[in-house]
Motif scaffolding. Structure first.
Motif, PDB file in Angstrom:
ATOM      1  N   THR A  68       0.834  -1.200   0.000  1.00  0.00           N
ATOM      2  CA  THR A  68       0.000   0.000   0.000  1.00  0.00           C
ATOM      3  C   THR A  68       0.867   1.248   0.000  1.00  0.00           C
ATOM      4  OG1 THR A  68      -1.771  -1.160   1.187  1.00  0.00           O
ATOM      5  CG2 THR A  68      -1.806   1.247   1.242  1.00  0.00           C
ATOM      6  N   TYR A  69       1.917   1.244   0.806  1.00  0.00           N
ATOM      7  CA  TYR A  69       2.832   2.387   0.830  1.00  0.00           C
ATOM      8  C   TYR A  69       3.526   2.564  -0.524  1.00  0.00           C
ATOM      9  CZ  TYR A  69       2.292   2.651   5.911  1.00  0.00           C
ATOM     10  OH  TYR A  69       1.784   2.784   7.182  1.00  0.00           O
ATOM     11  N   SER A  70       3.856   1.456  -1.165  1.00  0.00           N
ATOM     12  CA  SER A  70       4.491   1.524  -2.480  1.00  0.00           C
ATOM     13  C   SER A  70       3.554   2.164  -3.502  1.00  0.00           C
ATOM     14  CB  SER A  70       4.886   0.111  -2.935  1.00  0.00           C
ATOM     15  OG  SER A  70       5.427   0.134  -4.239  1.00  0.00           O
ATOM     16  N   LEU A  71       2.286   1.727  -3.492  1.00  0.00           N
ATOM     17  CA  LEU A  71       1.303   2.303  -4.409  1.00  0.00           C
ATOM     18  C   LEU A  71       1.069   3.771  -4.093  1.00  0.00           C
ATOM     19  CD1 LEU A  71      -0.813   2.022  -6.648  1.00  0.00           C
ATOM     20  CD2 LEU A  71      -2.457   1.301  -4.882  1.00  0.00           C
ATOM     21  N   TRP A  72       1.051   4.123  -2.847  1.00  0.00           N
ATOM     22  CA  TRP A  72       0.887   5.515  -2.418  1.00  0.00           C
ATOM     23  C   TRP A  72       1.937   6.385  -3.091  1.00  0.00           C
ATOM     24  CZ3 TRP A  72       0.332   6.654   3.541  1.00  0.00           C
ATOM     25  CH2 TRP A  72       0.292   8.035   3.772  1.00  0.00           C
ATOM     26  N   SER A  73       3.184   5.957  -3.021  1.00  0.00           N
ATOM     27  CA  SER A  73       4.286   6.721  -3.627  1.00  0.00           C
ATOM     28  C   SER A  73       4.129   6.822  -5.140  1.00  0.00           C
ATOM     29  CB  SER A  73       5.626   6.069  -3.288  1.00  0.00           C
ATOM     30  OG  SER A  73       5.881   6.115  -1.908  1.00  0.00           O
ATOM     31  N   ARG A  74       3.793   5.702  -5.776  1.00  0.00           N
ATOM     32  CA  ARG A  74       3.636   5.689  -7.232  1.00  0.00           C
ATOM     33  C   ARG A  74       2.488   6.587  -7.674  1.00  0.00           C
ATOM     34  NH1 ARG A  74       2.315  -0.096  -7.562  1.00  0.00           N
ATOM     35  NH2 ARG A  74       1.535   0.405  -9.643  1.00  0.00           N
ATOM     36  N   THR A  75       1.412   6.575  -6.915  1.00  0.00           N
ATOM     37  CA  THR A  75       0.236   7.373  -7.260  1.00  0.00           C
ATOM     38  C   THR A  75       0.527   8.860  -7.157  1.00  0.00           C
ATOM     39  OG1 THR A  75      -1.248   5.613  -6.493  1.00  0.00           O
ATOM     40  CG2 THR A  75      -2.172   7.834  -6.672  1.00  0.00           C
ATOM     41  N   TYR A  79       0.553  11.352 -10.667  1.00  0.00           N
ATOM     42  CA  TYR A  79      -0.417  12.429 -10.874  1.00  0.00           C
ATOM     43  C   TYR A  79       0.052  13.776 -10.329  1.00  0.00           C
ATOM     44  CZ  TYR A  79      -3.455   8.478 -11.915  1.00  0.00           C
ATOM     45  OH  TYR A  79      -4.003   7.344 -12.460  1.00  0.00           O
ATOM     46  N   ALA A  80       1.298  13.820  -9.838  1.00  0.00           N
ATOM     47  CA  ALA A  80       1.811  15.050  -9.216  1.00  0.00           C
ATOM     48  C   ALA A  80       0.788  15.577  -8.216  1.00  0.00           C
ATOM     49  CB  ALA A  80       2.121  16.103 -10.275  1.00  0.00           C
ATOM     50  N   LEU A  81       0.330  14.662  -7.374  1.00  0.00           N
ATOM     51  CA  LEU A  81      -0.809  14.919  -6.504  1.00  0.00           C
ATOM     52  C   LEU A  81      -0.385  15.039  -5.044  1.00  0.00           C
ATOM     53  CD1 LEU A  81      -3.935  15.086  -6.655  1.00  0.00           C
ATOM     54  CD2 LEU A  81      -3.963  12.618  -6.196  1.00  0.00           C
ATOM     55  N   LYS A  82      -0.869  16.069  -4.388  1.00  0.00           N
ATOM     56  CA  LYS A  82      -0.641  16.233  -2.956  1.00  0.00           C
ATOM     57  C   LYS A  82      -1.705  15.426  -2.216  1.00  0.00           C
ATOM     58  CE  LYS A  82      -0.444  19.768   0.713  1.00  0.00           C
ATOM     59  NZ  LYS A  82      -1.645  19.377   1.489  1.00  0.00           N
ATOM     60  N   ILE A  83      -1.276  14.514  -1.377  1.00  0.00           N
ATOM     61  CA  ILE A  83      -2.196  13.679  -0.615  1.00  0.00           C
ATOM     62  C   ILE A  83      -2.010  13.989   0.866  1.00  0.00           C
ATOM     63  CG2 ILE A  83      -2.901  11.316  -0.066  1.00  0.00           C
ATOM     64  CD1 ILE A  83      -1.737  10.462  -2.785  1.00  0.00           C
ATOM     65  N   ASP A  84      -2.975  14.690   1.440  1.00  0.00           N
ATOM     66  CA  ASP A  84      -2.899  15.021   2.863  1.00  0.00           C
ATOM     67  C   ASP A  84      -3.001  13.733   3.672  1.00  0.00           C
ATOM     68  OD1 ASP A  84      -2.737  17.714   2.288  1.00  0.00           O
ATOM     69  OD2 ASP A  84      -4.885  18.069   2.533  1.00  0.00           O
ATOM     70  N   ASN A 176     -11.865  -3.895 -15.227  1.00  0.00           N
ATOM     71  CA  ASN A 176     -11.742  -3.627 -16.661  1.00  0.00           C
ATOM     72  C   ASN A 176     -11.311  -2.183 -16.915  1.00  0.00           C
ATOM     73  OD1 ASN A 176     -12.495  -6.219 -17.350  1.00  0.00           O
ATOM     74  ND2 ASN A 176     -14.627  -5.711 -17.778  1.00  0.00           N
ATOM     75  N   TYR A 177     -11.870  -1.249 -16.144  1.00  0.00           N
ATOM     76  CA  TYR A 177     -11.523   0.166 -16.306  1.00  0.00           C
ATOM     77  C   TYR A 177     -10.071   0.400 -15.904  1.00  0.00           C
ATOM     78  CZ  TYR A 177     -12.135   5.234 -16.311  1.00  0.00           C
ATOM     79  OH  TYR A 177     -12.018   6.580 -16.597  1.00  0.00           O
ATOM     80  N   ILE A 178      -9.652  -0.220 -14.812  1.00  0.00           N
ATOM     81  CA  ILE A 178      -8.265  -0.086 -14.352  1.00  0.00           C
ATOM     82  C   ILE A 178      -7.288  -0.536 -15.441  1.00  0.00           C
ATOM     83  CG2 ILE A 178      -6.552  -1.171 -12.828  1.00  0.00           C
ATOM     84  CD1 ILE A 178      -7.931   0.926 -11.278  1.00  0.00           C
ATOM     85  N   LYS A 179      -7.607  -1.657 -16.071  1.00  0.00           N
ATOM     86  CA  LYS A 179      -6.727  -2.197 -17.111  1.00  0.00           C
ATOM     87  C   LYS A 179      -6.751  -1.346 -18.374  1.00  0.00           C
ATOM     88  CE  LYS A 179      -7.156  -6.960 -15.439  1.00  0.00           C
ATOM     89  NZ  LYS A 179      -7.712  -8.312 -15.704  1.00  0.00           N
ATOM     90  N   SER A 180      -7.948  -0.925 -18.789  1.00  0.00           N
ATOM     91  CA  SER A 180      -8.056  -0.165 -20.042  1.00  0.00           C
ATOM     92  C   SER A 180      -7.393   1.200 -19.932  1.00  0.00           C
ATOM     93  CB  SER A 180      -9.530   0.000 -20.426  1.00  0.00           C
ATOM     94  OG  SER A 180     -10.223   0.817 -19.497  1.00  0.00           O
ATOM     95  N   GLU A 181      -7.430   1.805 -18.746  1.00  0.00           N
ATOM     96  CA  GLU A 181      -6.829   3.129 -18.555  1.00  0.00           C
ATOM     97  C   GLU A 181      -5.413   3.060 -17.995  1.00  0.00           C
ATOM     98  OE1 GLU A 181      -8.310   6.002 -19.534  1.00  0.00           O
ATOM     99  OE2 GLU A 181      -9.867   4.680 -20.365  1.00  0.00           O
ATOM    100  N   ARG A 182      -4.941   1.841 -17.771  1.00  0.00           N
ATOM    101  CA  ARG A 182      -3.581   1.629 -17.243  1.00  0.00           C
ATOM    102  C   ARG A 182      -3.341   2.406 -15.941  1.00  0.00           C
ATOM    103  NH1 ARG A 182      -0.470  -0.944 -21.058  1.00  0.00           N
ATOM    104  NH2 ARG A 182      -1.317  -0.962 -23.191  1.00  0.00           N
ATOM    105  N   ILE A 183      -4.287   2.291 -15.038  1.00  0.00           N
ATOM    106  CA  ILE A 183      -4.216   2.978 -13.754  1.00  0.00           C
ATOM    107  C   ILE A 183      -3.436   2.114 -12.766  1.00  0.00           C
ATOM    108  CG2 ILE A 183      -5.588   3.868 -11.819  1.00  0.00           C
ATOM    109  CD1 ILE A 183      -7.869   4.313 -13.830  1.00  0.00           C
ATOM    110  N   PRO A 184      -2.486   2.691 -12.039  1.00  0.00           N
ATOM    111  CA  PRO A 184      -1.737   1.889 -11.059  1.00  0.00           C
ATOM    112  C   PRO A 184      -2.654   1.376  -9.957  1.00  0.00           C
ATOM    113  CG  PRO A 184      -1.269   4.233 -10.776  1.00  0.00           C
ATOM    114  CD  PRO A 184      -2.053   4.102 -12.041  1.00  0.00           C
ATOM    115  N   TYR A 185      -2.407   0.147  -9.492  1.00  0.00           N
ATOM    116  CA  TYR A 185      -3.233  -0.425  -8.433  1.00  0.00           C
ATOM    117  C   TYR A 185      -2.367  -1.322  -7.551  1.00  0.00           C
ATOM    118  CZ  TYR A 185      -3.307  -4.730 -11.242  1.00  0.00           C
ATOM    119  OH  TYR A 185      -2.946  -5.852 -11.939  1.00  0.00           O
ATOM    120  N   ASN A 186      -2.909  -1.677  -6.410  1.00  0.00           N
ATOM    121  CA  ASN A 186      -2.192  -2.491  -5.435  1.00  0.00           C
ATOM    122  C   ASN A 186      -2.042  -3.918  -5.948  1.00  0.00           C
ATOM    123  OD1 ASN A 186      -1.313  -3.860  -3.045  1.00  0.00           O
ATOM    124  ND2 ASN A 186      -2.310  -2.303  -1.790  1.00  0.00           N
TER     125      ASN A 186
END
Length: 233
Positions: A68-75, A79-84, A176-186
């Motif tokens: 989960t921590y690994s995915l957190w970093s990748r995410t 997305y250049a996203l600030k995660i509080d 299916n959506y995760i795969k088609s959009e190539r979204i990172p996941y755990n």
């Protein structure tokens, strides 16, 4: 605006369009909670790509999987996203563990709910302060309790309106959506973990078991909620 008005406002809206409309109605008052589950990653993708004005936050219980921590970093990087990030009160954790022990949540539902309150509920209450709209990744088919929820609802305990954009999605639609959009996941999702929480409280699901069978598996199925999503309609 009442819930009926929000439902009318969002009628026919999906994905990033839905998020854009609600943030225009409630500027600087919309938050999204992510636990980096597969559903949450879809909503994060919408937020990250559209740059919509939604504050993203997560609760770090201190007992998450390393995956989960690994995915957190990748995410955050993708997305250049600030995660509080909200952590449990240190003194409360120390007191609970000192009195009950580090794994006392296995001993009783009361102990487990106390642990969830300290590590999740109280930090959540801090995270939601000042917000009017709370976006979640809840789906109806995740559990019997969640099936009884609604797409848009009022959370009396937190005095906030919750919106579940993926409420009617099936798990197949999500994957299916995760795969088609190539979204990172755990990667634990590929190892039999459809629902991922704290490491000591989560196991892989066996064939034929319920979606949330791997969460607090030693408890009666009807008790399998931590209290984050208790809603009064």
């Amino acid at each position: 605006m009442e819930i009926s008005g929000i439902k009318e406002l969002l009628s026919g809206k999906q994905g990033a369009d839905l998020l854009q409309v609600i943030t225009e109605q409630y500027p600087d008052q919309v938050v999204f909670s992510t636990s980096f589950g597969i559903e949450d990653q879809i909503i994060t993708d919408w937020i990250g790509k559209s740059k919509v004005n939604i504050r993203v936050f997560t609760l770090d219980t201190g007992r998450l999987f390393k995956e989960t921590y690994s995915l957190w970093s990748r995410t955050a990087e993708r997305y250049a996203l600030k995660i509080d990030t909200y952590y449990p009160n240190t003194e409360k954790v120390q007191e609970f563990v000192s009195e009950k022990g580090p794994n006392s949540f296995y001993e009783s539902v009361e102990n487990r709910k106390s642990c969830c309150y300290i590590r999740k509920i109280e930090p959540l209450q801090r995270a939601l302060r000042g917000a009017k709209i709370w976006i979640t990744g809840i789906r109806a088919e995740q559990s019997a309790n969640r099936h009884d929820m609604e797409y848009i609802e009022y959370d009396e305990g937190n005095d906030i309106i919750k919106i579940h954009p993926l409420f009617d999605w099936t798990f197949e639609m999500v994957t299916n959506y995760i795969k088609s959009e190539r979204i990172p996941y755990n990667i634990l999702h590929d190892k039999g973990f459809p629902s991922i929480g704290c490491e000591p409280c989560t196991r892989a699901v066996q064939e034929g078991e319920d979606f949330r069978a791997g969460r607090w598996w030693w408890e009666d199925q009807s008790k399998k909620e931590c209290g984050l999503h208790v809603t009064t309609k």
